[in-house]
Write a protein that holds these residues in place. Structure first.
Motif, PDB file in Angstrom:
ATOM      1  N   LEU A   1       0.820  -1.215   0.000  1.00  0.00           N
ATOM      2  CA  LEU A   1       0.000   0.000   0.000  1.00  0.00           C
ATOM      3  C   LEU A   1       0.854   1.265   0.000  1.00  0.00           C
ATOM      4  CD1 LEU A   1      -2.884  -1.062   2.433  1.00  0.00           C
ATOM      5  CD2 LEU A   1      -2.902  -0.962  -0.068  1.00  0.00           C
ATOM      6  N   LEU A   2       1.995   1.216   0.676  1.00  0.00           N
ATOM      7  CA  LEU A   2       2.891   2.373   0.621  1.00  0.00           C
ATOM      8  C   LEU A   2       3.405   2.590  -0.800  1.00  0.00           C
ATOM      9  CD1 LEU A   2       5.047   2.017   3.885  1.00  0.00           C
ATOM     10  CD2 LEU A   2       3.433   3.851   3.328  1.00  0.00           C
ATOM     11  N   TYR A   3       3.734   1.506  -1.477  1.00  0.00           N
ATOM     12  CA  TYR A   3       4.207   1.603  -2.856  1.00  0.00           C
ATOM     13  C   TYR A   3       3.130   2.195  -3.757  1.00  0.00           C
ATOM     14  CZ  TYR A   3       5.876   0.170  -7.447  1.00  0.00           C
ATOM     15  OH  TYR A   3       6.266   0.163  -8.763  1.00  0.00           O
ATOM     16  N   GLN A   4       1.904   1.708  -3.577  1.00  0.00           N
ATOM     17  CA  GLN A   4       0.810   2.233  -4.386  1.00  0.00           C
ATOM     18  C   GLN A   4       0.569   3.713  -4.101  1.00  0.00           C
ATOM     19  OE1 GLN A   4      -0.623   0.780  -6.822  1.00  0.00           O
ATOM     20  NE2 GLN A   4       0.219  -1.280  -6.532  1.00  0.00           N
ATOM     21  N   ALA A   5       0.697   4.098  -2.836  1.00  0.00           N
ATOM     22  CA  ALA A   5       0.474   5.502  -2.486  1.00  0.00           C
ATOM     23  C   ALA A   5       1.558   6.408  -3.072  1.00  0.00           C
ATOM     24  CB  ALA A   5       0.444   5.647  -0.966  1.00  0.00           C
ATOM     25  N   LEU A   6       2.803   5.943  -3.042  1.00  0.00           N
ATOM     26  CA  LEU A   6       3.904   6.768  -3.525  1.00  0.00           C
ATOM     27  C   LEU A   6       3.891   6.909  -5.044  1.00  0.00           C
ATOM     28  CD1 LEU A   6       6.764   5.494  -1.158  1.00  0.00           C
ATOM     29  CD2 LEU A   6       5.566   7.688  -1.064  1.00  0.00           C
ATOM     30  N   ARG A   7       3.462   5.866  -5.742  1.00  0.00           N
ATOM     31  CA  ARG A   7       3.439   5.926  -7.206  1.00  0.00           C
ATOM     32  C   ARG A   7       2.087   6.368  -7.763  1.00  0.00           C
ATOM     33  NH1 ARG A   7       1.097   1.308  -9.611  1.00  0.00           N
ATOM     34  NH2 ARG A   7       2.274   1.669 -11.514  1.00  0.00           N
ATOM     35  N   GLY A   8       1.128   6.656  -6.851  1.00  0.00           N
ATOM     36  CA  GLY A   8      -0.177   7.107  -7.310  1.00  0.00           C
ATOM     37  C   GLY A   8      -1.007   6.022  -7.926  1.00  0.00           C
ATOM     38  N   GLY A   9      -0.795   4.776  -7.481  1.00  0.00           N
ATOM     39  CA  GLY A   9      -1.521   3.653  -8.033  1.00  0.00           C
ATOM     40  C   GLY A   9      -2.933   3.534  -7.478  1.00  0.00           C
ATOM     41  N   VAL A  10      -3.624   2.500  -7.936  1.00  0.00           N
ATOM     42  CA  VAL A  10      -5.010   2.265  -7.536  1.00  0.00           C
ATOM     43  C   VAL A  10      -5.022   1.272  -6.367  1.00  0.00           C
ATOM     44  CG1 VAL A  10      -7.270   1.412  -8.267  1.00  0.00           C
ATOM     45  CG2 VAL A  10      -5.822   2.718  -9.860  1.00  0.00           C
ATOM     46  N   VAL A  11      -5.796   1.596  -5.340  1.00  0.00           N
ATOM     47  CA  VAL A  11      -5.913   0.730  -4.166  1.00  0.00           C
ATOM     48  C   VAL A  11      -7.264   0.025  -4.235  1.00  0.00           C
ATOM     49  CG1 VAL A  11      -6.019   0.669  -1.660  1.00  0.00           C
ATOM     50  CG2 VAL A  11      -4.453   2.254  -2.799  1.00  0.00           C
ATOM     51  N   PRO A  12      -7.292  -1.303  -4.076  1.00  0.00           N
ATOM     52  CA  PRO A  12      -8.579  -2.029  -4.096  1.00  0.00           C
ATOM     53  C   PRO A  12      -9.520  -1.501  -3.017  1.00  0.00           C
ATOM     54  CG  PRO A  12      -6.720  -3.555  -4.231  1.00  0.00           C
ATOM     55  CD  PRO A  12      -6.149  -2.206  -3.938  1.00  0.00           C
ATOM     56  N   ALA A  13     -10.814  -1.574  -3.292  1.00  0.00           N
ATOM     57  CA  ALA A  13     -11.805  -1.031  -2.360  1.00  0.00           C
ATOM     58  C   ALA A  13     -11.728  -1.702  -0.999  1.00  0.00           C
ATOM     59  CB  ALA A  13     -13.201  -1.178  -2.959  1.00  0.00           C
ATOM     60  N   GLU A  14     -11.442  -3.018  -0.989  1.00  0.00           N
ATOM     61  CA  GLU A  14     -11.390  -3.723   0.293  1.00  0.00           C
ATOM     62  C   GLU A  14     -10.206  -3.298   1.158  1.00  0.00           C
ATOM     63  OE1 GLU A  14     -11.272  -5.064  -2.651  1.00  0.00           O
ATOM     64  OE2 GLU A  14      -9.664  -6.516  -2.882  1.00  0.00           O
ATOM     65  N   ASP A  15      -9.233  -2.637   0.567  1.00  0.00           N
ATOM     66  CA  ASP A  15      -8.063  -2.166   1.330  1.00  0.00           C
ATOM     67  C   ASP A  15      -8.140  -0.684   1.679  1.00  0.00           C
ATOM     68  OD1 ASP A  15      -6.885  -4.666   1.255  1.00  0.00           O
ATOM     69  OD2 ASP A  15      -5.789  -4.255  -0.613  1.00  0.00           O
ATOM     70  N   SER A  16      -9.286  -0.075   1.413  1.00  0.00           N
ATOM     71  CA  SER A  16      -9.370   1.376   1.634  1.00  0.00           C
ATOM     72  C   SER A  16      -9.203   1.731   3.110  1.00  0.00           C
ATOM     73  CB  SER A  16     -10.706   1.920   1.120  1.00  0.00           C
ATOM     74  OG  SER A  16     -11.786   1.255   1.769  1.00  0.00           O
ATOM     75  N   GLY A  17      -9.736   0.880   4.004  1.00  0.00           N
ATOM     76  CA  GLY A  17      -9.572   1.148   5.428  1.00  0.00           C
ATOM     77  C   GLY A  17      -8.120   1.075   5.859  1.00  0.00           C
TER      78      GLY A  17
END
Length: 384
Positions: A79-95
């Motif tokens: 999730l940190l990688y996705q946040a830093l690169r501006g990627g898409v986070v699955p809905a189930e991981d939003s929390g």
């Protein structure tokens, strides 16, 4: 030279005896001696900086993953990688993403910034007042900040500033304390170590008395409890907006001190030696005082008064690389950052879901570690 200056110098010399062995590492020309005991420190510095840098990266990831809500390390990194690169986070991981990115990461990064700043300013303060027991709070700055924060929390002063009222009042209190200590400690000869540390200590007691009076007179028990918690250090409620100013001020302070390693070595050997080496001790001590006040004031405003970091970490780093400030200053910020990240992790997890003040954890870890080091490396820290 007048009698006061003579007495101050004599007393100052006596207060620096714990550093005498450290001073022996500094030759008069500011270069490193070839004593065999210094060689390991020089050789280890790049390796130690690499190791502490890697430890800081791992500590940040662990600090984000660990907490009342445990998050697997693999998911944290993903999730940190996705946040830093501006990627898409699955809905189930939003929390989990919200916990990682909006709650824990700014808190962990601020812990690293505060630890790095306090550790580095501790090095500068000990050289400035030539006292091995000095730390960033010995100048009364944190006590002044506590008065401002207490006034906001207990009586609603500066309430128009909303969420920024506490930090603003703490910073203004720190600035006021800095100005008072400077004006009282200043003499015709400039700032002398003994007058500075005595004035700071006395003013610290005075500000602490004011804070105690404010708490004692408060009609709101919950607010008084919150103030007591903040006074012992806390990173609760940190957001991304808390980070930029503190990070910029700490980076500027570290950069200035890294460029002043030789002058700190000269100042640590005494004013006369510093003057001989071309350093104006009064001017340089004034610069260090302003720097310590600015960095400490900003850090206290965002984290409260986190004790023991500025006292203990400089000594631990000196045990690893020697007393030369050119070797101490690159490593001290990394060591302080790692230490406070893990301190904050313990503060969040030991009594979860409740949080402990950072000062409780730093004292619980720091006191036995420091006493053990004193026994094992007594000669370095003033023993025989």
């Amino acid at each position: 030279m007048n009698d006061t200056s003579t007495v101050e110098r004599a007393a100052s010399d006596s207060t620096t005896r714990p550093n005498d062995s450290a001073d022996d590492n500094f030759p008069e020309d500011g270069s490193e001696r070839t004593k065999s005991e210094n060689r390991p420190g020089r050789a280890r510095l790049p390796l130690l900086c690499t190791l502490f840098g890697a430890a800081l990266l791992v500590s940040v990831i662990c600090g984000v993953a660990l907490g009342p809500t445990g998050i697997p390390f693999g998911k944290t990194v993903e999730l940190l990688y996705q946040a830093l690169r501006g990627g898409v986070v699955p809905a189930e991981d939003s929390g989990l993403y919200y916990i990682i990115w909006d709650v824990r990461l700014p808190r962990v990064l601020l812990a690293a910034v505060v630890g790095a700043g306090l550790s580095t300013v501790g090095v500068a303060t000990q050289a400035m007042v030539r006292n091995a027991l000095a730390d960033p709070f010995v100048l009364g700055i944190s006590s002044g900040a506590s008065v401002g924060a207490s006034a906001v929390a207990l009586y609603g002063i500066l309430g128009a500033l909303g969420l920024y009222a506490l930090s603003t009042a703490a910073f203004l209190g720190a600035l006021g304390a800095t100005a008072l200590v400077y004006l009282i400690a200043r003499t015709a000869d400039g700032l002398t170590p003994l007058r500075l540390i005595l004035t700071g200590t006395a003013m610290s007691y005075g500000f602490s008395a004011v804070t105690t009076l404010l708490i004692f007179q408060s009609p709101n028990g919950n607010a008084a409890k919150s103030v007591m918690f903040w006074l012992l250090g806390s990173l609760g409620g940190v957001t991304w907006r808390s980070l930029p100013v503190a990070a910029v001020v700490v980076c500027c302070g570290i950069g200035y001190l890294l460029l002043s390693g030789n002058r700190l070595n000269a100042l640590a050997m005494g004013d006369e030696t510093a003057t001989t080496l071309g350093v104006d001790p009064a001017k340089f001590r004034r610069e260090l005082f302003v720097l310590a006040a600015a960095v400490t004031g900003v850090l206290v405003a965002v984290s409260g008064a986190v004790g023991f970091v500025g006292l203990m970490l400089p000594h631990l780093v000196r045990l690893l690389v020697g007393a030369d400030h050119r070797r101490v200053l690159p490593l001290a910020p990394l060591a302080g950052a790692v230490f406070l990240v893990w301190t904050d992790v313990l503060a969040r997890t030991v009594a979860a879901p409740e949080q402990l003040p950072l000062g409780v954890i730093t004292a619980a870890i720091g006191v036995p570690c420091f006493l053990l080091l004193l026994r094992r490396r007594g000669a370095t820290l003033g023993g025989r």
